[in-house]
Design a protein around this motif. Structure first.
Motif, PDB file in Angstrom:
ATOM      1  N   GLU A 357      45.069  34.690  31.040  1.00 41.14           N
ATOM      2  CA  GLU A 357      44.610  35.716  31.554  1.00 41.14           C
ATOM      3  C   GLU A 357      44.580  37.105  31.259  1.00 41.14           C
ATOM      4  O   GLU A 357      43.503  37.668  31.615  1.00 41.14           O
ATOM      5  CB  GLU A 357      43.400  34.967  32.773  1.00 41.14           C
ATOM      6  CG  GLU A 357      42.957  33.683  33.379  1.00 41.14           C
ATOM      7  CD  GLU A 357      42.067  33.139  33.812  1.00 41.14           C
ATOM      8  OE1 GLU A 357      42.000  34.745  35.020  1.00 41.14           O
ATOM      9  OE2 GLU A 357      42.255  31.849  34.475  1.00 41.14           O
ATOM     10  N   ARG A 398      42.224  41.455  42.657  1.00 43.24           N
ATOM     11  CA  ARG A 398      40.755  40.482  42.364  1.00 43.24           C
ATOM     12  C   ARG A 398      40.792  39.802  41.008  1.00 43.24           C
ATOM     13  O   ARG A 398      40.584  38.693  41.365  1.00 43.24           O
ATOM     14  CB  ARG A 398      39.126  42.003  42.230  1.00 43.24           C
ATOM     15  CG  ARG A 398      39.147  42.409  43.578  1.00 43.24           C
ATOM     16  CD  ARG A 398      38.000  43.409  43.944  1.00 43.24           C
ATOM     17  NE  ARG A 398      37.349  43.830  45.031  1.00 43.24           N
ATOM     18  CZ  ARG A 398      37.261  45.142  44.968  1.00 43.24           C
ATOM     19  NH1 ARG A 398      37.564  45.783  43.704  1.00 43.24           N
ATOM     20  NH2 ARG A 398      37.739  45.201  45.677  1.00 43.24           N
ATOM     21  N   ARG A 399      41.185  40.080  39.780  1.00 42.34           N
ATOM     22  CA  ARG A 399      41.146  39.835  39.002  1.00 42.34           C
ATOM     23  C   ARG A 399      42.348  38.241  39.123  1.00 42.34           C
ATOM     24  O   ARG A 399      42.106  37.347  39.021  1.00 42.34           O
ATOM     25  CB  ARG A 399      42.261  40.487  37.717  1.00 42.34           C
ATOM     26  CG  ARG A 399      41.218  41.421  36.926  1.00 42.34           C
ATOM     27  CD  ARG A 399      41.292  41.825  35.850  1.00 42.34           C
ATOM     28  NE  ARG A 399      42.274  41.096  34.993  1.00 42.34           N
ATOM     29  CZ  ARG A 399      43.156  41.016  34.067  1.00 42.34           C
ATOM     30  NH1 ARG A 399      43.189  43.118  33.677  1.00 42.34           N
ATOM     31  NH2 ARG A 399      43.466  40.320  33.120  1.00 42.34           N
ATOM     32  N   ASN A 402      40.980  35.573  41.941  1.00 44.69           N
ATOM     33  CA  ASN A 402      39.475  34.849  40.850  1.00 44.69           C
ATOM     34  C   ASN A 402      40.184  34.168  40.181  1.00 44.69           C
ATOM     35  O   ASN A 402      40.123  32.757  40.089  1.00 44.69           O
ATOM     36  CB  ASN A 402      38.953  35.592  40.159  1.00 44.69           C
ATOM     37  CG  ASN A 402      37.865  36.693  40.989  1.00 44.69           C
ATOM     38  OD1 ASN A 402      37.475  36.269  42.221  1.00 44.69           O
ATOM     39  ND2 ASN A 402      37.113  37.854  39.785  1.00 44.69           N
ATOM     40  N   GLU A 405      41.499  30.978  42.908  1.00 41.29           N
ATOM     41  CA  GLU A 405      40.698  30.732  43.346  1.00 41.29           C
ATOM     42  C   GLU A 405      39.878  29.430  42.432  1.00 41.29           C
ATOM     43  O   GLU A 405      39.522  27.642  42.975  1.00 41.29           O
ATOM     44  CB  GLU A 405      39.493  31.340  43.202  1.00 41.29           C
ATOM     45  CG  GLU A 405      38.224  30.636  44.293  1.00 41.29           C
ATOM     46  CD  GLU A 405      37.330  31.838  44.951  1.00 41.29           C
ATOM     47  OE1 GLU A 405      36.386  31.451  45.858  1.00 41.29           O
ATOM     48  OE2 GLU A 405      37.135  32.663  44.200  1.00 41.29           O
ATOM     49  N   ARG A 406      40.135  29.599  41.097  1.00 46.61           N
ATOM     50  CA  ARG A 406      39.810  28.111  39.845  1.00 46.61           C
ATOM     51  C   ARG A 406      40.770  27.594  40.033  1.00 46.61           C
ATOM     52  O   ARG A 406      40.616  26.390  39.709  1.00 46.61           O
ATOM     53  CB  ARG A 406      39.238  28.788  38.602  1.00 46.61           C
ATOM     54  CG  ARG A 406      37.912  30.520  38.343  1.00 46.61           C
ATOM     55  CD  ARG A 406      38.067  30.569  36.771  1.00 46.61           C
ATOM     56  NE  ARG A 406      38.778  31.440  36.764  1.00 46.61           N
ATOM     57  CZ  ARG A 406      39.238  32.896  36.443  1.00 46.61           C
ATOM     58  NH1 ARG A 406      38.088  33.743  37.214  1.00 46.61           N
ATOM     59  NH2 ARG A 406      39.520  33.765  36.034  1.00 46.61           N
TER      60      ARG A 406
END
Length: 408
Positions: A357, A398-399, A402, A405-406
């Motif tokens: 990512e 924040r990226r 996220n 969290e996934r």
């Protein structure tokens, strides 16, 4: 002066690597503990060196004299960065590990069987392995216990420093857990028995102002590529300390400090780049003298990094299946480095998924193998580490959150 989120966004324009997407993704470099990106000023300085004075030093012609001038300037700038008394306190080498091996071998020649060296379970192997090797000479190497909380056992530290202790090799800050160690306590304990204090500041120097005279250390080492420069190792020696050591050097080498421990031709272009990196940092500070600007800049950057790391630390700890390792952010004595484990994924699998990512984080033991072993994490693949740098932003974090969290 304060260093704010606005300054961080502005600084990103100075780092070419941050402006280049990879496979259509904007990269979030949260891997500072493994090496920071470099600003254009550093790249330009190295390029200018090769374009104008790519010759050896100490020659009787203008380009060589320019090399001498730049090397002297680099020592002056690094002395200002570390708060050293003079440029003669600053030696350069290939990297911190190489310099530590040279330093430990030199000190080892002054020791006798039964003398003791103290290391810790928390340290990077570069500040363990060279000292452990002295066991071949009959030196006894002891290690300070690491607690599960990620801090050293100071009672154990005090108990293991004795009249036989000749050297205490201690990291200022852990590259694995972000722990900042009590240098003042270590200095008091070593002073009491007349032992040398050798500090690994590789993970500390990028995040805090360094004052070697206030620390009263005998030797301190750091690496330029951790604070926005090229791969250059730096050794600070207290005035007179290096001159007393039987270093490895050729008969043609200058026997005085700082040259006494420098072998062969140095990487002059990279050293000039290191000078440019420190001057770049100083540009974010205020003050009449270079040292004042460096301290002001590093103080502001440190506070910014701490706040952003604290935000990440608190947010990631709330995610299910995540365990955060190392001390909390209740005090300023905490580097902006946060390591976690995930219940469903190894650190390597998580790092690979995040890397896909465009999020750059490290996994493993980061050469702090003993610490990871003591914490019982070696067989689980170690830790997933995030490091905040001056160009890190809340959007980067924040990226990352996220993505984790996934995975969680």
């Amino acid at each position: 002066m304060p260093y704010t989120a606005e300054h961080s966004l502005r600084s990103r324009k100075d780092f070419p690597a941050l402006l280049r997407p990879r496979d259509g993704l904007e990269l979030a470099f949260l891997d500072g503990p493994g090496g920071s990106q470099v600003p254009a000023a550093v790249i330009e300085a190295i390029g200018d060196f090769y374009a104008t004075c790519n010759v050896n030093s100490h020659g009787n012609f203008p380009p060589s004299r320019e090399v001498d001038r730049r090397m002297q300037r680099a020592r002056e700038v690094m002395a200002a960065f570390l708060g050293a008394a003079a440029p003669e306190c600053i030696s350069f080498g290939q990297n911190m590990t190489t310099l530590t091996y040279s330093l430990s071998a030199s000190i080892g020649r002054t020791l006798k069987p039964g003398d003791e060296v103290l290391i810790t379970q928390l340290d990077h192997e570069a500040n363990r392995g060279p000292w452990l090797r002295l066991q071949e000479r009959g030196v006894i190497v002891q290690e300070v216990r690491l607690l599960e909380s990620g801090v050293l056992d100071t009672d154990d530290m005090a108990a293991k420093i004795s009249a036989r202790t000749r050297v205490f090799a201690l990291g200022a800050s852990s590259n694995a857990l972000g722990t900042v160690n009590d240098i003042a306590l270590a200095r008091r304990l070593t002073h009491a028995v007349g032992a040398l204090l050798v500090i690994d500041a590789v993970h500390y120097a990028p995040h805090f102002p360094v004052d070697v005279r206030a620390m009263d250390v005998d030797f301190l080492l750091c690496s330029g590529y951790k604070f926005y420069g090229p791969h250059v190792g730096v050794l600070y020696s207290k005035p007179g300390a290096l001159d007393r050591l039987p270093t490895d050097r050729l008969c043609v080498q200058d026997s005085a400090a700082p040259y006494r421990i420098e072998t062969g031709t140095l990487n002059h272009a990279a050293i000039d780049g290191l000078r440019a990196a420190v001057e770049y940092l100083a540009g974010w500070g205020a003050g009449a003298a270079l040292r004042d600007r460096i301290v002001d800049a590093m103080t502001g950057i440190s506070a910014y990094e701490h706040d952003l790391a604290k935000f990440y630390h608190e947010a990631v700890a709330r995610l299910p299946g995540v365990r955060v390792w190392g001390p909390g952010f209740g005090t300023r004595a905490r580097a902006p480095t946060v390591s976690i484990t995930l219940g469903k994924h190894t650190a390597a699998a998580a790092a690979a998924a995040l890397g896909a990512e465009g999020i750059c984080v490290w996994d493993g033991n980061f050469y702090a193998a003993r610490a990871v072993e003591v914490l019982g994490l070696a067989e689980r693949g170690g830790l997933l580490r995030t490091g905040i740098s001056m160009y890190s932003t809340r959007e980067d974090v924040r990226r990352l959150l996220n993505g984790i969290e996934r995975l969680a």
